[in-house]
Design a protein around this motif. Structure first.
Motif, mmCIF file in Angstrom:
data_model
loop_
_atom_site.group_PDB
_atom_site.id
_atom_site.type_symbol
_atom_site.label_atom_id
_atom_site.label_comp_id
_atom_site.label_asym_id
_atom_site.label_seq_id
_atom_site.Cartn_x
_atom_site.Cartn_y
_atom_site.Cartn_z
ATOM 1 N N VAL A 1 40.925 51.825 25.192
ATOM 2 C CA VAL A 1 41.576 51.448 26.444
ATOM 3 C C VAL A 1 41.845 52.711 27.251
ATOM 4 O O VAL A 1 42.421 53.673 26.740
ATOM 5 N N GLY B 1 40.660 59.541 34.909
ATOM 6 C CA GLY B 1 41.193 58.579 33.948
ATOM 7 C C GLY B 1 41.255 59.183 32.572
ATOM 8 O O GLY B 1 40.772 60.288 32.344
ATOM 9 N N LEU C 1 51.120 51.378 29.544
ATOM 10 C CA LEU C 1 49.996 51.573 30.464
ATOM 11 C C LEU C 1 50.446 52.349 31.698
ATOM 12 O O LEU C 1 49.762 53.267 32.161
ATOM 13 N N ASP C 2 51.618 51.967 32.234
ATOM 14 C CA ASP C 2 52.140 52.657 33.411
ATOM 15 C C ASP C 2 52.369 54.138 33.126
ATOM 16 O O ASP C 2 52.069 55.004 33.957
ATOM 17 N N GLN D 1 49.438 49.052 39.214
ATOM 18 C CA GLN D 1 48.284 48.520 38.501
ATOM 19 C C GLN D 1 47.464 47.633 39.416
ATOM 20 O O GLN D 1 48.002 46.867 40.218
ATOM 21 N N TYR E 1 43.798 46.196 38.483
ATOM 22 C CA TYR E 1 42.987 45.177 37.828
ATOM 23 C C TYR E 1 42.472 45.780 36.530
ATOM 24 O O TYR E 1 42.421 47.001 36.398
ATOM 25 N N THR E 2 42.063 44.919 35.611
ATOM 26 C CA THR E 2 41.538 45.411 34.336
ATOM 27 C C THR E 2 40.078 45.020 34.196
ATOM 28 O O THR E 2 39.726 43.859 34.358
ATOM 29 N N GLY F 1 36.573 44.926 31.950
ATOM 30 C CA GLY F 1 36.255 44.875 30.526
ATOM 31 C C GLY F 1 34.870 44.367 30.179
ATOM 32 O O GLY F 1 34.684 43.826 29.103
ATOM 33 N N ARG F 2 33.922 44.505 31.079
ATOM 34 C CA ARG F 2 32.560 44.101 30.715
ATOM 35 C C ARG F 2 32.109 44.954 29.531
ATOM 36 O O ARG F 2 32.287 46.182 29.543
ATOM 37 N N ILE G 1 37.911 49.192 27.668
ATOM 38 C CA ILE G 1 38.686 48.408 28.620
ATOM 39 C C ILE G 1 39.365 49.392 29.556
ATOM 40 O O ILE G 1 40.083 50.290 29.110
ATOM 41 N N VAL H 1 42.020 49.861 32.498
ATOM 42 C CA VAL H 1 43.097 49.321 33.322
ATOM 43 C C VAL H 1 43.197 50.219 34.549
ATOM 44 O O VAL H 1 43.611 51.375 34.451
#
Lengths: 253, 253
Positions: free
Chosen positions: B28, B63, B73-74, B94, B96-97, B99-100, B110, B112
């Motif tokens: 993630v 990232g 996550l924040d 935030q 969108y997430t 995850g393809r 994934i 975020v």
DNA sequence: TCAAAAGTGTTGTTCATACACCCATGA
DNA sequence: TCATGGGTGTATGAACAACACTTTTGA
């Protein structure tokens, strides 16, 4: 100066890769807020009773682990929805991702929350088949928050497992904010290919939690949907109690 | 009937736990769309040049991996923003997430996605310190999509790593939709405790990508922010080119 | 004929937009 | 004085809300 920074960046990059192996990878689940309307047009949500720990015997929204590498998040949510309700091809949208480390006492679980809108009556049979494990609850609002109730059980938002009450609140708020400029309401119609203006109005009233003026609602509906061709006038009527109501059909699905 | 279903549910629950250990856990990451304005009020984005594979030497949004169990996550997004720009306490939300399974060729990642709005000029020094690794790019729109350019480089959305162009598009779209009913624009002001109506108007124009009428903008601003007490009139002016402009101050931050 | 729900028309207010015009400053 | 951007006022039309009134059915 530049050289120094390059080294530093390479270092940072290495550290990132290190992190990925060093720190435990989190579990990822998709959890779904499944909303529908009951016979009296009240907003209902599907909750399941948890069979295992943690939060054993608590009510929760349905969800499951992502099969990493085999499916996308959207696919995982659709699979979960199908397994829980045997319904597919409904409105299913990603809502928000929750990732507080302490939200699950076992281990870090990242929850990608989805919202599903299911047409009226479609969930009736399933929820009735085993009232102990998966039930529809009517949603009401009170001073201390949301109350979920049906003929068997009444629970408050504090009784729910994990941070699920937070997820549900976000879903309802999002839905309420979206409904004025998106077509979400149509997904809650009993049958979007044959509905009356009053049926649609009742859905708006439920979601906005206040009553609307029918003449004005009709005007807006005709302007925004019929005149623009998104909805066609079937030029048929259906009898109910008073004057027969005209039927409309939503295009494109 | 009930008995049969209970067994089935227990089975399902078991299978879920089995899944969690059977299937590989995904990595993630939090990835951040960092937006700011340059001296001529154009929208700029911070991109970094990737040092390692995959997409080596491609430009990407910054990232990093979530330190599972140690941060939310924040917090991960804020840490990443700080490490990349040395800035904190800015608008960070935030988005969108994603995850393809095939979005990262190595393994399931994934992502975020977050959006950060950084006050004008705050990023200037950092981006200039090493132009090869992290640069601000002016965002323009053309027939084939977004173009990112500065004095050194021009790239198109197809040149970006992973699905980052998709993430950036979503960020811009979200910002544009939110700006009419949220206070997001104030986060892009050079100094929200001393700004003029024209400065704010130019931000709206940049985000909406069209020019606005100053008299009408002023009216709306006074009604929505000054009359309601969210913004106070400093009763001071600042000289620029024509008539001195009145200064305002945003409250509550 | 009455109740109930569908459907029509009118009116007033609020809000967005367009735009004409005035004001204060530096050069 | 003129150019430049700040600031004021007014007219128009669209959208929204409130509500009086009519229509069509079943009972």
């Amino acid at each position: 100066m530049k050289e120094k920074k390059r080294v530093s960046d390479a270092e940072i990059d290495f550290l990132k890769k290190y992190d990925a192996s060093e720190y435990e990878r989190p579990s990822v689940t998709t959890d779904i807020v499944i909303l529908t309307l009951d016979a009296s047009d009240a907003l209902n949500i599907l909750l399941i009773k948890r069979g295992g720990h943690p939060y054993k015997d608590c009510w929760a929204i349905p969800g499951g682990f992502l099969k990493a590498g085999q499916e996308s998040l959207d696919e995982a949510a659709a699979r979960e929805l199908k397994s829980e309700t045997n319904i597919d091809n409904v409105y299913l949208k990603q809502l928000y991702t929750f990732g507080r480390p302490d939200r699950d006492p076992r281990t870090t679980v990242i929850s990608v929350a989805y919202m599903a809108l299911v047409p009226k009556h479609k969930l009736d049979i399933h929820a009735g088949s085993d009232a102990k494990d998966a039930q529809l609850f009517r949603i009401r609002y009170d001073v201390n928050g949301i109350i979920f109730s049906n003929e068997n059980t009444t629970i408050t938002e504090n009784d729910l497992a994990f941070d699920h009450s937070e997820i549900i609140k976000m879903a309802i708020t999002r839905l309420r904010n979206r409904i004025d400029y998106e077509d979400d309401a149509f997904n809650l119609l009993r049958d979007s290919s044959e509905f009356t203006i009053s049926e649609l109005k009742r859905i708006y009233e439920t979601i906005k939690n206040r009553s609307l003026d029918l003449p004005n609602f009709r005007k807006t509906f005709l302007r925004d949907y019929v005149s623009s061709g998104k909805v066609v006038d079937l030029e048929k009527t259906v009898i109910s109690k008073g004057k027969p109501a005209r039927l409309y059909k939503l295009l494109d699905r």
